[in-house]
Design a protein around this motif. Sequence first.
Motif, PDB file in Angstrom:
ATOM      1  N   MET A 153       0.724  -1.354  -0.050  1.00  0.00           N
ATOM      2  CA  MET A 153       0.204  -0.101   0.231  1.00  0.00           C
ATOM      3  C   MET A 153       0.582   0.950   0.152  1.00  0.00           C
ATOM      4  N   ILE A 154       0.655   2.230  -1.043  1.00  0.00           N
ATOM      5  CA  ILE A 154       1.338   3.490  -0.413  1.00  0.00           C
ATOM      6  C   ILE A 154       1.121   3.817   0.732  1.00  0.00           C
ATOM      7  N   SER A 155       2.111   4.229   0.911  1.00  0.00           N
ATOM      8  CA  SER A 155       2.199   5.217   2.430  1.00  0.00           C
ATOM      9  C   SER A 155       2.712   6.560   2.102  1.00  0.00           C
ATOM     10  N   GLU A 156       2.254   7.609   3.199  1.00  0.00           N
ATOM     11  CA  GLU A 156       2.825   8.552   2.776  1.00  0.00           C
ATOM     12  C   GLU A 156       4.009   8.754   2.614  1.00  0.00           C
ATOM     13  N   GLU A 157       4.520   8.129   3.332  1.00  0.00           N
ATOM     14  CA  GLU A 157       6.723   8.396   2.923  1.00  0.00           C
ATOM     15  C   GLU A 157       7.223   7.679   1.378  1.00  0.00           C
ATOM     16  N   GLN A 158       6.228   6.824   0.953  1.00  0.00           N
ATOM     17  CA  GLN A 158       6.175   6.428  -0.669  1.00  0.00           C
ATOM     18  C   GLN A 158       5.880   6.997  -1.686  1.00  0.00           C
ATOM     19  N   ASN A 159       4.816   8.547  -0.667  1.00  0.00           N
ATOM     20  CA  ASN A 159       4.231   9.235  -1.424  1.00  0.00           C
ATOM     21  C   ASN A 159       4.965  10.862  -1.653  1.00  0.00           C
ATOM     22  N   ASN A 160       5.812  10.677  -0.873  1.00  0.00           N
ATOM     23  CA  ASN A 160       6.899  11.994  -0.701  1.00  0.00           C
ATOM     24  C   ASN A 160       6.221  12.727   0.356  1.00  0.00           C
ATOM     25  N   LYS A 161       5.164  12.220   1.347  1.00  0.00           N
ATOM     26  CA  LYS A 161       4.563  13.496   1.930  1.00  0.00           C
ATOM     27  C   LYS A 161       4.923  13.382   2.978  1.00  0.00           C
ATOM     28  N   MET A 162       5.283  14.109   4.277  1.00  0.00           N
ATOM     29  CA  MET A 162       5.481  15.284   5.564  1.00  0.00           C
ATOM     30  C   MET A 162       4.404  15.395   5.647  1.00  0.00           C
ATOM     31  N   SER A 163       3.865  14.743   7.083  1.00  0.00           N
ATOM     32  CA  SER A 163       2.974  15.562   7.975  1.00  0.00           C
ATOM     33  C   SER A 163       3.481  15.109   9.422  1.00  0.00           C
ATOM     34  N   LEU A 164       3.766  16.919   9.479  1.00  0.00           N
ATOM     35  CA  LEU A 164       4.625  16.964  10.907  1.00  0.00           C
ATOM     36  C   LEU A 164       3.041  16.734  11.933  1.00  0.00           C
ATOM     37  N   SER A 165       3.516  16.137  12.865  1.00  0.00           N
ATOM     38  CA  SER A 165       2.548  16.410  13.817  1.00  0.00           C
ATOM     39  C   SER A 165       2.697  17.012  15.438  1.00  0.00           C
ATOM     40  N   ALA A 166       3.950  17.064  15.610  1.00  0.00           N
ATOM     41  CA  ALA A 166       3.895  17.164  16.989  1.00  0.00           C
ATOM     42  C   ALA A 166       5.793  17.773  17.075  1.00  0.00           C
ATOM     43  N   ILE A 167       6.038  18.842  18.334  1.00  0.00           N
ATOM     44  CA  ILE A 167       7.267  18.962  18.018  1.00  0.00           C
ATOM     45  C   ILE A 167       7.811  18.813  19.509  1.00  0.00           C
ATOM     46  N   PHE A 168       8.566  17.971  20.270  1.00  0.00           N
ATOM     47  CA  PHE A 168       8.822  18.229  21.557  1.00  0.00           C
ATOM     48  C   PHE A 168      10.052  18.756  21.893  1.00  0.00           C
ATOM     49  N   ILE A 169      10.376  19.815  22.615  1.00  0.00           N
ATOM     50  CA  ILE A 169      11.301  20.637  22.791  1.00  0.00           C
ATOM     51  C   ILE A 169      11.647  20.636  24.190  1.00  0.00           C
ATOM     52  N   THR A 170      12.636  20.129  24.722  1.00  0.00           N
ATOM     53  CA  THR A 170      13.502  20.296  26.037  1.00  0.00           C
ATOM     54  C   THR A 170      14.271  20.550  26.399  1.00  0.00           C
ATOM     55  N   ALA A 171      15.346  21.027  28.002  1.00  0.00           N
ATOM     56  CA  ALA A 171      16.422  21.556  27.637  1.00  0.00           C
ATOM     57  C   ALA A 171      17.577  20.732  27.666  1.00  0.00           C
ATOM     58  N   ASN A 172      17.650  20.313  26.696  1.00  0.00           N
ATOM     59  CA  ASN A 172      18.603  19.152  26.283  1.00  0.00           C
ATOM     60  C   ASN A 172      18.419  18.422  24.766  1.00  0.00           C
ATOM     61  N   THR A 173      16.933  17.986  24.447  1.00  0.00           N
ATOM     62  CA  THR A 173      17.164  18.062  22.734  1.00  0.00           C
ATOM     63  C   THR A 173      15.305  18.282  22.378  1.00  0.00           C
ATOM     64  N   LYS A 174      15.779  18.137  21.249  1.00  0.00           N
ATOM     65  CA  LYS A 174      14.235  19.234  19.985  1.00  0.00           C
ATOM     66  C   LYS A 174      14.135  18.181  19.199  1.00  0.00           C
ATOM     67  N   GLN A 175      12.790  17.185  19.525  1.00  0.00           N
ATOM     68  CA  GLN A 175      11.916  16.066  18.212  1.00  0.00           C
ATOM     69  C   GLN A 175      10.957  16.282  17.716  1.00  0.00           C
ATOM     70  N   ALA A 176      10.763  15.436  16.969  1.00  0.00           N
ATOM     71  CA  ALA A 176       9.489  16.475  15.799  1.00  0.00           C
ATOM     72  C   ALA A 176       8.983  14.575  14.970  1.00  0.00           C
ATOM     73  N   VAL A 177       7.879  15.004  15.308  1.00  0.00           N
ATOM     74  CA  VAL A 177       6.881  13.722  14.691  1.00  0.00           C
ATOM     75  C   VAL A 177       6.832  14.024  13.797  1.00  0.00           C
ATOM     76  N   ILE A 178       7.048  13.489  12.069  1.00  0.00           N
ATOM     77  CA  ILE A 178       6.820  13.417  11.251  1.00  0.00           C
ATOM     78  C   ILE A 178       6.344  12.034  10.804  1.00  0.00           C
ATOM     79  N   ASN A 179       5.500  12.406   9.539  1.00  0.00           N
ATOM     80  CA  ASN A 179       4.799  10.710   9.554  1.00  0.00           C
ATOM     81  C   ASN A 179       4.362   9.887  10.822  1.00  0.00           C
ATOM     82  N   GLY A 180       4.280   9.663  12.043  1.00  0.00           N
ATOM     83  CA  GLY A 180       3.982   9.075  12.779  1.00  0.00           C
ATOM     84  C   GLY A 180       5.519   8.333  13.946  1.00  0.00           C
ATOM     85  N   ASN A 181       6.860   9.191  13.124  1.00  0.00           N
ATOM     86  CA  ASN A 181       8.108   8.767  13.634  1.00  0.00           C
ATOM     87  C   ASN A 181       9.299   9.897  14.388  1.00  0.00           C
ATOM     88  N   SER A 182       9.633   9.869  15.462  1.00  0.00           N
ATOM     89  CA  SER A 182      10.462  10.924  16.045  1.00  0.00           C
ATOM     90  C   SER A 182      11.708  10.771  15.392  1.00  0.00           C
TER      91      SER A 182
END
Length: 110
Positions: free
Chosen positions: A35-64
């Motif tokens: 099945m064609i997923s968002e990654e295979q279709n080259n579409k990126m979806s940003l669903s969350a951003i987590f910023i702490t004192a030490n790290t910055k994480q972004a959840v794109i297409n369900g992966n951190s």
Amino acid sequence: MMKYRCLFILYLFNSQLWADTLVDPTRPQNLGKTMISEEQNNKMSLSAIFITANTKQAVINGNSYAEGQAVLAYKIVSISPNEVELIGPQGKQLLFINNDNIKKDADNGF
């Protein structure tokens, strides 16, 4: 008689080969197909951003992902509270956390 034995053995061998090609009629049609997923279709979806004192994480297409990591053919350059900046084969791309999906009250200082 030997001729019939050889034919019978060939028949048994042939039936084993055919058994591998039988299709289960109750199996869903698209189960074997990829099945064609968002990654295979080259579409990126940003669903969350987590910023702490030490790290910055972004959840794109369900992966951190963290700054410097690769997403598809893009590399994450920076993560800020409202957007993620990527660079790749099509140049610079910005992913926004809200992406205008949330209606905002214009009288509330936005």
